[in-house]
Design a protein around this motif. Structure first.
Motif, PDB file in Angstrom:
ATOM      1  N   UNK A 178       0.980  -1.181   0.012  1.00 40.54           N
ATOM      2  CA  UNK A 178      -0.035  -0.179   0.192  1.00 40.54           C
ATOM      3  C   UNK A 178       0.813   1.279  -0.085  1.00 40.54           C
ATOM      4  N   UNK A 179       1.961   1.219   0.697  1.00 41.52           N
ATOM      5  CA  UNK A 179       2.874   2.337   0.842  1.00 41.52           C
ATOM      6  C   UNK A 179       3.650   2.667  -0.479  1.00 41.52           C
ATOM      7  N   UNK A 180       4.042   1.570  -1.099  1.00 41.37           N
ATOM      8  CA  UNK A 180       4.704   1.565  -2.396  1.00 41.37           C
ATOM      9  C   UNK A 180       3.810   2.051  -3.360  1.00 41.37           C
ATOM     10  N   UNK A 181       2.500   1.661  -3.354  1.00 45.05           N
ATOM     11  CA  UNK A 181       1.862   2.348  -4.487  1.00 45.05           C
ATOM     12  C   UNK A 181       1.304   3.566  -4.114  1.00 45.05           C
ATOM     13  N   UNK A 182       1.262   3.887  -2.821  1.00 46.24           N
ATOM     14  CA  UNK A 182       0.911   5.300  -2.873  1.00 46.24           C
ATOM     15  C   UNK A 182       2.085   6.224  -3.340  1.00 46.24           C
ATOM     16  N   UNK A 183       3.068   5.847  -3.017  1.00 45.61           N
ATOM     17  CA  UNK A 183       4.345   6.737  -3.456  1.00 45.61           C
ATOM     18  C   UNK A 183       4.431   6.729  -5.101  1.00 45.61           C
ATOM     19  N   UNK A 184       4.042   5.609  -5.558  1.00 40.87           N
ATOM     20  CA  UNK A 184       3.944   5.367  -7.297  1.00 40.87           C
ATOM     21  C   UNK A 184       2.927   6.203  -7.752  1.00 40.87           C
ATOM     22  N   UNK A 185       1.837   6.501  -7.298  1.00 38.06           N
ATOM     23  CA  UNK A 185       0.832   7.292  -7.839  1.00 38.06           C
ATOM     24  C   UNK A 185       1.269   8.875  -7.509  1.00 38.06           C
ATOM     25  N   UNK A 186       1.877   9.057  -6.505  1.00 34.21           N
ATOM     26  CA  UNK A 186       2.258  10.356  -6.200  1.00 34.21           C
ATOM     27  C   UNK A 186       3.354  10.760  -7.211  1.00 34.21           C
ATOM     28  N   UNK A 187       4.305   9.883  -7.548  1.00 33.71           N
ATOM     29  CA  UNK A 187       5.240  10.047  -8.594  1.00 33.71           C
ATOM     30  C   UNK A 187       4.611  10.165  -9.937  1.00 33.71           C
ATOM     31  N   UNK A 188       3.646   9.542 -10.224  1.00 29.60           N
ATOM     32  CA  UNK A 188       2.933   9.637 -11.509  1.00 29.60           C
ATOM     33  C   UNK A 188       2.421  10.930 -11.755  1.00 29.60           C
ATOM     34  N   UNK A 189       1.580  11.330 -10.464  1.00 28.12           N
ATOM     35  CA  UNK A 189       0.837  12.655 -10.547  1.00 28.12           C
ATOM     36  C   UNK A 189       1.801  13.667 -11.011  1.00 28.12           C
ATOM     37  N   UNK A 190       3.140  13.529 -10.212  1.00 26.82           N
ATOM     38  CA  UNK A 190       4.114  14.433 -10.239  1.00 26.82           C
ATOM     39  C   UNK A 190       4.944  14.563 -11.652  1.00 26.82           C
ATOM     40  N   UNK A 191       5.057  13.341 -12.287  1.00 25.86           N
ATOM     41  CA  UNK A 191       5.783  13.356 -13.197  1.00 25.86           C
ATOM     42  C   UNK A 191       5.235  13.562 -14.602  1.00 25.86           C
ATOM     43  N   UNK A 192       3.667  13.360 -14.503  1.00 26.98           N
ATOM     44  CA  UNK A 192       2.944  13.545 -15.697  1.00 26.98           C
ATOM     45  C   UNK A 192       2.160  14.870 -15.685  1.00 26.98           C
ATOM     46  N   UNK A 193       1.822  15.419 -14.576  1.00 25.93           N
ATOM     47  CA  UNK A 193       0.854  16.346 -14.465  1.00 25.93           C
ATOM     48  C   UNK A 193       1.329  17.467 -13.941  1.00 25.93           C
ATOM     49  N   UNK A 194       2.540  17.639 -13.060  1.00 22.61           N
ATOM     50  CA  UNK A 194       2.674  18.687 -12.432  1.00 22.61           C
ATOM     51  C   UNK A 194       3.041  19.862 -13.499  1.00 22.61           C
ATOM     52  N   UNK A 195       2.626  21.154 -12.957  1.00 24.73           N
ATOM     53  CA  UNK A 195       2.903  22.424 -13.890  1.00 24.73           C
ATOM     54  C   UNK A 195       2.267  22.203 -15.410  1.00 24.73           C
ATOM     55  N   UNK A 196       1.302  21.138 -15.363  1.00 21.23           N
ATOM     56  CA  UNK A 196       0.878  20.987 -16.705  1.00 21.23           C
ATOM     57  C   UNK A 196      -0.222  21.994 -16.915  1.00 21.23           C
ATOM     58  N   UNK A 197      -0.761  22.774 -16.016  1.00 20.89           N
ATOM     59  CA  UNK A 197      -1.830  23.614 -16.048  1.00 20.89           C
ATOM     60  C   UNK A 197      -3.260  23.060 -16.294  1.00 20.89           C
ATOM     61  N   UNK A 198      -3.444  21.882 -16.071  1.00 25.44           N
ATOM     62  CA  UNK A 198      -4.644  21.126 -16.084  1.00 25.44           C
ATOM     63  C   UNK A 198      -5.220  20.955 -14.418  1.00 25.44           C
ATOM     64  N   UNK A 199      -6.338  21.224 -14.693  1.00 23.88           N
ATOM     65  CA  UNK A 199      -7.196  20.818 -13.175  1.00 23.88           C
ATOM     66  C   UNK A 199      -8.175  19.867 -13.471  1.00 23.88           C
ATOM     67  N   UNK A 200      -8.439  19.049 -12.511  1.00 24.41           N
ATOM     68  CA  UNK A 200      -9.198  18.017 -12.599  1.00 24.41           C
ATOM     69  C   UNK A 200     -10.885  18.298 -12.248  1.00 24.41           C
ATOM     70  N   UNK A 201     -11.841  17.556 -12.943  1.00 22.48           N
ATOM     71  CA  UNK A 201     -13.144  17.786 -12.773  1.00 22.48           C
ATOM     72  C   UNK A 201     -13.669  17.202 -11.505  1.00 22.48           C
ATOM     73  N   UNK A 202     -14.578  17.882 -11.184  1.00 23.42           N
ATOM     74  CA  UNK A 202     -15.360  16.747  -9.816  1.00 23.42           C
ATOM     75  C   UNK A 202     -16.228  15.623 -10.299  1.00 23.42           C
ATOM     76  N   UNK A 203     -16.585  15.828 -11.710  1.00 24.32           N
ATOM     77  CA  UNK A 203     -17.489  14.625 -12.240  1.00 24.32           C
ATOM     78  C   UNK A 203     -16.524  13.542 -12.313  1.00 24.32           C
ATOM     79  N   UNK A 204     -17.072  12.373 -11.999  1.00 24.89           N
ATOM     80  CA  UNK A 204     -16.435  10.963 -11.899  1.00 24.89           C
ATOM     81  C   UNK A 204     -15.989  10.648 -13.347  1.00 24.89           C
TER      82      UNK A 204
END
Length: 404
Positions: free
Chosen positions: A231-257
């Motif tokens: 669980x910890x390993x995958x938590x860090x993995x998704x944090x990394x993915x969010x950082x590597x792929x989306x950080x400073x991209x200028x995109x915002x997430x929708x509240x719609x599923x």
């Protein structure tokens, strides 16, 4: 390896329940909005929550009864309070995780079936799995799901690193304004999971002991530790993915599923390449389906046992009644809040964090007291970590309440 896998069960079910909204949604958002700045929060909250989750399988395997039995021994009022907390949160939690799963299904398998229909289909599939296979099938299925999830997520992280040109920034940040602090509390609320999952762990441990006679307290703790590390390993993995792929991209997430799911997979695909669609899609859907399945099993199981203990009467069809009640309640909430996934998740995660001190304190009292065999009392290190964890959870809860 096959012998080890056979002994694993509740620990991987814990991982399946934990690796869901907290990882796919909250960790990815944290990486996208703060880079690696909230890595400290992820590690600290996992450290301080560790003993309180561990006390579930520790108590159950040492005594042969669930934490709910222990709560009753501490006083009927404790069990009544647990019942009230659970009834107040179980529908919101189930609706939140199912909405995200349905949104991913719409993205991956086509929008020829609308979001509401996908929600009902997913819940029905989960019901069939739980009614036909019961705990044994859930145990076996979760081993496959966790393996697929871990491999697909790891592949995505490796390729995201490969595509990254700039050096990583590990500068840590402490959120300052009320919106950022609210996100921090929500992020930690379900990281790696709400603390009441310890009760689920204890119930799954009892079921595992029925199927696996050699499932000793040592086996239970090893099983739990493996699930927690995953669980910890995958938590860090998704944090990394969010950082590597989306950080400073200028995109915002929708509240719609549905929109959120499209955004998530499209961003990964644009950044990593078209091949990432399948890998990220499998990782994301597997993440959320495992959470939907485990929560749908655990809450009714816990509520039925609570009712039996409070009334001193067995309810043979109690699990069935509670699971149908949960499905109906979740669908009603979903129909009202389908377009407000972000709000629903925020409410559920913040409630989980604010109730965490209650579970931390009673779990610690129970495992350290006369109702647990002395040889299975916590070590000195666990005692210290537990006290620090309780202070941490209470402190952050008070901090959040004061800024509301």
């Amino acid at each position: 390896m096959s012998k080890l896998l056979k002994k694993l069960g509740p620990g991987l079910l814990f991982a399946g329940a934990a690796i869901g909204v907290s990882h796919l949604v909250q960790s990815t958002r944290a990486g996208a909005d703060f880079g690696l700045g909230l890595l400290w929060a992820l590690l600290v909250v996992n450290l301080f929550k560790y003993p309180f989750f561990q006390f579930g399988p520790r108590y159950a395997s040492a005594t042969g009864e669930s934490l709910l039995h222990g709560y009753k021994k501490l006083g009927k009022g404790v069990l009544v309070f647990y019942f009230i907390l659970n009834i107040a949160t179980m529908f919101t939690i189930q609706a939140a995780v199912t909405i995200v799963t349905a949104g991913l299904a719409t993205t991956l398998f086509g929008d020829f079936i609308d979001l509401k229909t996908w929600t009902i289909i997913i819940l029905c599939i989960c019901l069939v799995i739980l009614f036909i296979g019961k705990y044994k099938l859930l145990d076996r299925l979760m081993k496959i799901i966790i393996i697929i999830l871990t491999i697909s997520t790891l592949i995505a992280v490796v390729f995201a690193f490969y595509k990254q040109d700039a050096s990583l920034s590990f500068t840590q940040v402490l959120p300052k304004n009320s919106i950022e602090i609210a996100f921090l509390i929500a992020f930690m609320g379900w990281m790696p999971a709400p603390l009441d999952v310890a009760v689920w762990q204890s119930l799954w441990t009892i079921e595992k002991q029925k199927d696996e006679k050699e499932y000793t307290p040592k086996s239970a703790l090893l099983d739990y530790n493996i699930g927690y590390v995953v669980a910890i390993f995958l938590g860090i993995s998704f944090l990394l993915l969010g950082y590597l792929v989306m950080y400073h991209s200028g995109n915002t997430f929708s509240a719609s599923a549905a929109v959120f799911s499209n955004q998530l997979i499209e961003m990964y695909t644009k950044s990593l390449g078209s091949w990432a669609y399948a890998v990220i899609g499998i990782a994301a859907f597997t993440t959320m389906f495992s959470t939907t399945l485990t929560t749908l099993d655990a809450s009714p199981r816990a509520m039925n046992k609570t009712m039996e203990l409070l009334t001193n009467k067995p309810f043979n069809k109690g699990y069935l009644a509670w699971i149908i009640f949960l499905v109906i309640g979740s669908i009603i909430i979903f129909f009202y809040f389908a377009s407000e996934m972000g709000l629903l998740i925020k409410i559920a995660t913040i409630l989980s964090f604010l109730t965490a001190p209650f579970y931390a304190i009673i779990n610690y009292i129970l495992i350290s007291g006369k109702h647990t065999p002395k040889e299975w009392h916590p070590t000195k290190a666990l005692h210290v970590l537990s006290i620090l964890g309780i202070i941490f959870l209470i402190g952050f809860s008070i901090w959040y309440i004061t800024i509301l």
